[in-house]
Design an enzyme around this catalytic site. Structure first.
Site, PDB file in Angstrom:
ATOM      1  N   THR A  24      17.376 -31.714 -38.343  1.00  0.00           N
ATOM      2  CA  THR A  24      17.585 -31.870 -36.901  1.00  0.00           C
ATOM      3  C   THR A  24      18.393 -33.138 -36.624  1.00  0.00           C
ATOM      4  OG1 THR A  24      15.469 -30.765 -36.575  1.00  0.00           O
ATOM      5  CG2 THR A  24      16.412 -31.878 -34.670  1.00  0.00           C
ATOM      6  N   LYS A  71      13.335 -25.109 -20.523  1.00  0.00           N
ATOM      7  CA  LYS A  71      13.081 -26.552 -20.574  1.00  0.00           C
ATOM      8  C   LYS A  71      12.757 -27.051 -19.156  1.00  0.00           C
ATOM      9  CE  LYS A  71      15.017 -26.749 -25.110  1.00  0.00           C
ATOM     10  NZ  LYS A  71      16.159 -26.838 -25.995  1.00  0.00           N
ATOM     11  N   THR A 109      19.271 -23.084 -20.297  1.00  0.00           N
ATOM     12  CA  THR A 109      18.014 -22.421 -20.653  1.00  0.00           C
ATOM     13  C   THR A 109      17.088 -22.389 -19.442  1.00  0.00           C
ATOM     14  OG1 THR A 109      16.134 -22.406 -22.165  1.00  0.00           O
ATOM     15  CG2 THR A 109      16.883 -24.549 -21.438  1.00  0.00           C
ATOM     16  N   ARG A 131       7.628 -28.373 -42.237  1.00  0.00           N
ATOM     17  CA  ARG A 131       7.137 -28.536 -40.867  1.00  0.00           C
ATOM     18  C   ARG A 131       5.703 -28.045 -40.708  1.00  0.00           C
ATOM     19  NH1 ARG A 131      12.216 -28.090 -37.177  1.00  0.00           N
ATOM     20  NH2 ARG A 131      13.832 -28.291 -38.752  1.00  0.00           N
ATOM     21  N   THR A 179      18.827  -5.634 -27.048  1.00  0.00           N
ATOM     22  CA  THR A 179      17.498  -6.242 -27.038  1.00  0.00           C
ATOM     23  C   THR A 179      16.860  -6.014 -25.667  1.00  0.00           C
ATOM     24  OG1 THR A 179      16.287  -8.262 -27.593  1.00  0.00           O
ATOM     25  CG2 THR A 179      18.256  -8.546 -26.285  1.00  0.00           C
ATOM     26  N   THR A 180      15.550  -5.961 -25.646  1.00  0.00           N
ATOM     27  CA  THR A 180      14.827  -5.690 -24.402  1.00  0.00           C
ATOM     28  C   THR A 180      15.024  -6.816 -23.391  1.00  0.00           C
ATOM     29  OG1 THR A 180      13.214  -4.376 -25.608  1.00  0.00           O
ATOM     30  CG2 THR A 180      12.517  -5.229 -23.474  1.00  0.00           C
TER      31      THR A 180
HETATM   32  C1  LIG Z   1      16.677 -25.823 -27.060  1.00  0.00           C
HETATM   33  C2  LIG Z   1      18.170 -25.743 -27.101  1.00  0.00           C
HETATM   34  C3  LIG Z   1      18.816 -24.510 -26.985  1.00  0.00           C
HETATM   35  C4  LIG Z   1      18.071 -23.211 -27.054  1.00  0.00           C
HETATM   36  O1  LIG Z   1      17.403 -22.927 -25.871  1.00  0.00           O
HETATM   37  P1  LIG Z   1      16.097 -22.008 -25.937  1.00  0.00           P
HETATM   38  O2  LIG Z   1      15.984 -21.455 -24.591  1.00  0.00           O
HETATM   39  O3  LIG Z   1      14.967 -22.904 -26.346  1.00  0.00           O
HETATM   40  O4  LIG Z   1      16.363 -20.958 -26.976  1.00  0.00           O
HETATM   41  C5  LIG Z   1      20.197 -24.498 -26.853  1.00  0.00           C
HETATM   42  N1  LIG Z   1      20.926 -25.635 -26.856  1.00  0.00           N
HETATM   43  C6  LIG Z   1      20.332 -26.837 -27.010  1.00  0.00           C
HETATM   44  C7  LIG Z   1      21.177 -28.062 -26.999  1.00  0.00           C
HETATM   45  C8  LIG Z   1      18.941 -26.931 -27.154  1.00  0.00           C
HETATM   46  O5  LIG Z   1      18.368 -28.115 -27.349  1.00  0.00           O
END
Ligand SMILES: *Cc1c(COP(=O)(O)O)cnc(C)c1O
Length: 409
Positions: free
Chosen positions: A362, A247, A244, A21, A276-277
């Site tokens: 991926t 995104k 999350t 990558r 973790t913090t």
């Molecule tokens: C990106 C992703 C995550 C992880 O989320 P992050 O906040 O980026 O760590 C979890 N599940 C799926 C399906 C994702 O594509």
């Protein structure tokens, strides 16, 4: 270093398989999304980003930036500790309330990333269910696979989105045995959607718990952006919603939303949460601002779908091999790792268009692709330029045009 050659050999393997990558050094420009500066080997160059997971551009929304700056000025940069040791900052508590409300659950728990929320959430939940069997969709994200692994429980993989196969596996188990079904609402590489209600019906029939990853749907689908399960009217049938803040909400962090008992148990037992913090207050305030905005504003969601539909139509009209999807994800098939990388390089170097190649692991071998993610801020002119650039690259590399031909050949 006497060990260096071992690392060199490991890297050589990746190069040989064409899956080493290379990261693009990007400088995003607040207020100009999707435009950015690429710090290329030959110096800075303007580019248009076509593969961002900041799906709705919320990372640059004035309300989100404003909340972040205002909170950082008032409360400083870091949280100052783990959740248990002075790190539970007020904006984080407010964020958890906001997330719980978004998904219609009693409580929510915020982690430092979506990855950690899956890895730690799934493992902890499964470990707390005695003799649990985990039923995991074959296409689940790496963070879920790791969570399942760490659970140490027996796992059974069901064929992607195949509820018949899921039922077979469920029926083979003793009725009393605890079962956890883990799946995604929207799979981000193929852009396809899970049959949420059918999965929930099976969970109810066979007495299983349901855990859904709404990472690629929260904020973008359903009333108030509550996700696919909400859109399908299935939210009340889901035990755990994972998502999350990085995104559609444009910030950083992950979460689970569930009953008060489940959330309290994960809070109390998950190492990835405890040791973790905590997230910084400014990040939490920004994420809360993004969620609140998207709860009431339909503009981003409508425009997002409109742009995705326009890109798909334009690419199809140009005879490019677009994989049919029922979401905002636009995968353009290449089917070869080397050419996929070359196509991406040419787009960037010749056209100032950034779409990173998606290769194994991926996606599976032979399905290498460019994964295009239109946002509300990709206007008609940018779409026209994208189509023209792709046609040029497809000509130069003599790439297959039709998705059907590609899959048949
Ligand atoms: C990106 C992703 C995550 C992880 O989320 P992050 O906040 O980026 O760590 C979890 N599940 C799926 C399906 C994702 O594509």
């Amino acid at each position: 270093m006497i060990y260096d050659h071992l690392f060199f050999t490991a890297l050589a393997r990746l190069h040989a398989e064409r899956r080493y990558r290379v990261f693009a050094d990007l400088e995003r420009i607040a207020g100009c999304f999707p435009h950015a500066i690429w710090h290329s080997p030959d110096g800075p160059r303007p580019v248009v980003i076509w593969c961002s997971n900041d799906y709705l551009g919320m990372g640059q929304h004035p309300k989100v930036i404003g909340a972040m700056i205002e909170t950082a000025i008032r409360m400083g940069a870091g949280a100052g500790g783990t959740r248990n040791i002075s790190g539970t900052n007020h904006p984080l508590v407010e964020l958890e309330r906001e997330v719980a409300d978004l998904h219609g659950k009693e409580a929510a728990l915020v982690f430092t990333s979506g990855y950690v929320s899956n890895e730690s959430g799934i493992a902890t939940i499964a470990k707390l269910l005695p003799n649990c069997v985990i039923l995991s969709d074959a296409s689940n994200h790496n963070s879920m696979i790791e969570g399942v692994r760490r659970a140490g429980a027996e796992r059974k993989i069901w064929r992607h989105n195949d509820v018949g196969h899921l039922e077979e596996l469920l029926a083979a188990e003793e009725r009393e045995r605890p079962k956890l079904i883990v799946f995604e609402a929207l799979y981000s590489m193929d852009g396809d959607v899970a049959p949420v209600n059918e999965i929930c019906a099976l969970a109810e029939r066979y007495g299983a718990m349901t855990y859904i990853d709404e990472v690629h749907s929260a904020g973008m689908y359903g009333p108030a952006g509550a996700g696919i399960a909400a859109r399908e009217g299935a939210l009340h049938r889901i035990d755990v919603v994972e998502g999350t803040l990085a995104k559609a909400f444009g910030c950083l962090g992950g979460y689970i939303a569930a009953s008060a008992e489940i959330v309290d148990a994960v809070r109390s037992y998950a190492p990835g949460f405890i040791f973790t913090t905590a997230l910084p207050p400014a990040v939490c305030a920004a994420a809360t601002a993004a969620i609140r905005h998207l709860k009431v504003s339909q503009w981003e969601r409508e425009r997002h779908q409109d742009r995705a539909a326009r890109v798909k139509a334009a690419l199809n009209a140009a005879g490019l091999s677009v994989m049919p999807t029922d979401s905002h994800i636009v995968p353009v098939m290449v089917g070869d790792p080397e050419k996929c990388k070359k196509a991406s390089d040419l787009l960037l170097a010749k056209h100032g268009i950034y779409v990173q190649p998606i290769n194994y692991p991926t996606v599976s071998y032979g399905t290498e692709r460019l994964r295009i993610t239109p946002t509300p801020y990709h206007d008609d002119a940018l779409i026209d330029a994208l189509v023209e650039a792709l046609c040029d690259v497809w000509r130069r590399l003599a790439l297959p045009r039709r998705y059907r031909d590609l899959m048949a050949g």
